[in-house]
Design an enzyme around this catalytic site. Structure first.
Site, PDB file in Angstrom:
ATOM      1  N   HIS A 163       0.665  -1.204   0.013  1.00 57.53           N
ATOM      2  CA  HIS A 163      -0.104  -0.090  -0.110  1.00 57.53           C
ATOM      3  C   HIS A 163       0.812   1.239  -0.093  1.00 57.53           C
ATOM      4  O   HIS A 163       0.309   2.393  -0.311  1.00 57.53           O
ATOM      5  CB  HIS A 163      -1.057   0.000   1.210  1.00 57.53           C
ATOM      6  CG  HIS A 163      -2.042  -1.118   1.234  1.00 57.53           C
ATOM      7  ND1 HIS A 163      -3.185  -0.688   1.130  1.00 57.53           N
ATOM      8  CD2 HIS A 163      -1.942  -2.514   1.300  1.00 57.53           C
ATOM      9  CE1 HIS A 163      -3.978  -1.974   0.927  1.00 57.53           C
ATOM     10  NE2 HIS A 163      -3.139  -2.948   1.186  1.00 57.53           N
ATOM     11  N   ASP A 371       3.408   9.689  -0.592  1.00 58.17           N
ATOM     12  CA  ASP A 371       2.573   8.921  -0.108  1.00 58.17           C
ATOM     13  C   ASP A 371       2.213   7.762  -1.424  1.00 58.17           C
ATOM     14  O   ASP A 371       2.184   8.394  -2.431  1.00 58.17           O
ATOM     15  CB  ASP A 371       1.241   9.807   0.023  1.00 58.17           C
ATOM     16  CG  ASP A 371       0.261   9.350   1.095  1.00 58.17           C
ATOM     17  OD1 ASP A 371       0.217   8.171   1.253  1.00 58.17           O
ATOM     18  OD2 ASP A 371      -0.616   9.941   1.663  1.00 58.17           O
TER      19      ASP A 371
HETATM   20  O1  F6P Z   1      -1.123   1.814   4.257  1.00 56.98           O
HETATM   21  C1  F6P Z   1      -0.062   2.259   5.290  1.00 56.98           C
HETATM   22  C2  F6P Z   1      -0.573   1.833   6.685  1.00 56.98           C
HETATM   23  O2  F6P Z   1       0.497   1.488   7.587  1.00 56.98           O
HETATM   24  C3  F6P Z   1      -1.404   0.561   6.860  1.00 56.98           C
HETATM   25  O3  F6P Z   1      -0.627  -0.629   6.566  1.00 56.98           O
HETATM   26  C4  F6P Z   1      -2.017   0.780   8.002  1.00 56.98           C
HETATM   27  O4  F6P Z   1      -3.143  -0.050   8.439  1.00 56.98           O
HETATM   28  C5  F6P Z   1      -2.266   2.107   8.164  1.00 56.98           C
HETATM   29  O5  F6P Z   1      -1.212   2.771   7.256  1.00 56.98           O
HETATM   30  C6  F6P Z   1      -2.581   2.540   9.591  1.00 56.98           C
HETATM   31  O6  F6P Z   1      -1.059   2.719   9.941  1.00 56.98           O
HETATM   32  P1  F6P Z   1      -1.124   1.905  11.549  1.00 56.98           P
HETATM   33  O7  F6P Z   1      -1.662   0.356  11.350  1.00 56.98           O
HETATM   34  O8  F6P Z   1       0.317   1.688  12.023  1.00 56.98           O
HETATM   35  O9  F6P Z   1      -1.988   2.512  12.676  1.00 56.98           O
END
Ligand code: F6P
Length: 460
Positions: A163, A371
């Site tokens: 992602h 991003d």
């Molecule tokens: O897409 C990036 C990402 O790290 C996802 O994998 C994740 O669910 C989201 O952002 C939010 O981050 P975190 O799970 O570290 O709170």
């Protein structure tokens, strides 16, 4: 289910939040988000399961069913969270894959924890999946899982989607044990990225680091073919549109505008509080516009929603301090009693509250330094059924390749940020409407269902 699940999603987090009901008991509720809404119908119809972490350390929650989705929790100890999640995932890989916006930290115990947690995810998946099942692994926290899973279960069809950005070759080469990560991904049959150049970086590394010979978008590896392609991620357009059409939410948007000073133009930022999002640079640009008298506190107001994120990681704490100091300085210098130029909310907001803010907005500021995609930009566009509102969008987001009618900006250049904000504020209403119409057409035609379907069809 004795024979296992035909479709298994594997992600660091389970798609649920723990909430406390009126009875004081704890319940799991489905978390909002495009990924889960896109996959839910497939999970239901194919008899699927989701393998992931609950988000709390030392949580021994067993298998659960929430809203018809089978959940298979992988427990993480406090030390795992510290080393695998906050360490290797979010202090090493995250900054390195985002072009070194902050310096990555390299620690051997973090790498060991990353490997052992990835192994536990692979084992939990191997246990859950039926013979010949399809498994879809998500994101940078789990890059070793495809190869580990293939070693345990060669019968599975394995897809992986990243992602976040995949870095240029020379940055990836800085990672200790870099070849292991690459071999981890090559365990998949299909490796998906947000942008075509990310897939090319990956194939170039397969050649340079492992001596493989890519042919177009694929490479032969250990007797199989691994395909690397771009699948730009998207949002649940129908759900955003439903919220935007809700009269209660429209009334809330009117109330917000009146509350902020009815005749003031509203600038909005909505981000996780993360150094990749360019919040500091955005606030700085707004502060300079006020200082130069280009805009005034009576004419324009900035609302910045900064959702708390990874707050145990030092770089995130330091960012919070810097942003809050700057917001305080700007409000102190340019504010009046009962009227400040920056409304800063270090809070999470529900999808309904965010849509009300989107509807109230004149200029949406999505200005990350880097991003992979940025779904907030797409949500803003999907919410604007009135075809009004302007989008200032960083060239360094995946979304910029699709939303070319935004006011595109280089967020590393404060002067360019100021130029783009003013251009968006001053754009004639018909110009804004033409741009918004084109952006809406793009987002509507490429929603999250289409993204998931295309990935899974390519994998099949
Ligand atoms: O897409 C990036 C990402 O790290 C996802 O994998 C994740 O669910 C989201 O952002 C939010 O981050 P975190 O799970 O570290 O709170």
């Amino acid at each position: 289910m004795a024979d296992g699940y035909e479709f298994v999603v594997v992600a660091n987090r389970l798609p649920v939040d723990r909430t406390t009901g009126d009875d004081g008991d704890q319940h799991w509720t489905r978390s909002p988000g495009g990924l889960v809404s896109a996959l839910e119908p497939i999970l239901r119809s194919s008899g699927g399961a989701w393998v992931g972490w609950t988000g709390a350390p030392d949580d021994d929650t067993g298998p659960q069913e929430v809203d018809g989705i089978q959940l298979r929790p992988v427990p993480l100890s406090a030390e795992d969270v510290d080393r695998y999640y906050e360490g290797q995932s979010n202090s090493t890989i995250w900054p390195l894959f985002h072009d070194l916006v902050e310096p990555p930290v390299h620690r051997r115990p973090w790498r060991q924890a990353y490997e052992s947690v990835n192994r536990r995810f692979a084992e939990a998946t191997a246990e859950a999946a039926a013979h010949g099942a399809t498994v879809w692994v998500h994101d940078y926290q789990l890059m070793l899982v495809p190869a580990m899973l293939r070693a345990l279960r060669p019968d599975l069809r394995i897809g992986f989607f990243l992602h976040i950005p995949f870095p240029p070759v020379e940055l990836f080469m800085q990672l200790p044990r870099r070849a292991d990560l690459l071999r981890g991904l090559l365990g998949a049959d299909l490796v998906g990225f947000q942008r075509p150049h990310a897939a090319q970086n990956f194939l170039q590394l397969a050649a340079g680091l492992l001596g493989l010979e890519p042919d177009d978008d694929r490479v032969a590896y250990e007797g199989r073919t691994v395909v690397a392609q771009a699948f730009p991620a998207s949002i649940d357009v129908a759900e955003t549109d439903r919220l935007a059409a809700d009269p209660d939410i429209q009334r809330e948007a009117d109330r917000l505008r009146a509350e902020l000073g009815g005749d003031r133009r509203l600038l909005l930022g909505v981000d996780r509080l993360d150094y990749t999002k360019g919040i500091e640079q955005r606030v700085e640009a707004f502060g300079e516009l006020l200082a130069e008298g280009v805009v005034s506190n009576d004419e324009v107001v900035l609302v910045q929603v900064a959702t708390p994120s990874r707050m145990r990681v030092a770089q995130y704490q330091q960012l919070r301090e810097r942003v809050e100091r700057e917001v305080g300085r700007i409000n102190g210098e340019f504010g009046a009693v009962g009227r400040v130029p920056v409304h800063y909310l270090f809070q999470s907001r529900s999808p309904a509250e965010l849509v009300a803010l989107y509807l109230a907005t004149d200029v949406m500021l999505v200005t990350p330094l880097r991003d992979g995609m940025n779904l907030v930009a797409k949500e803003f566009v999907a919410a604007r059924r009135d075809e009004q509102g302007a989008l200032v969008l960083s060239e360094f987001t995946g979304a910029a390749a699709e939303l070319e009618d935004a006011f595109l900006v280089n967020p590393h250049d404060v002067e360019d940020l100021k130029r783009a904000i003013i251009a968006a504020l001053d754009a004639p209403p018909d110009d804004r409407a033409v741009r918004m119409r084109r952006m809406r057409a793009r987002v509507q035609a490429h929603d999250v269902d289409r993204w998931a379907r295309q990935f899974l069809e390519a994998l099949a």
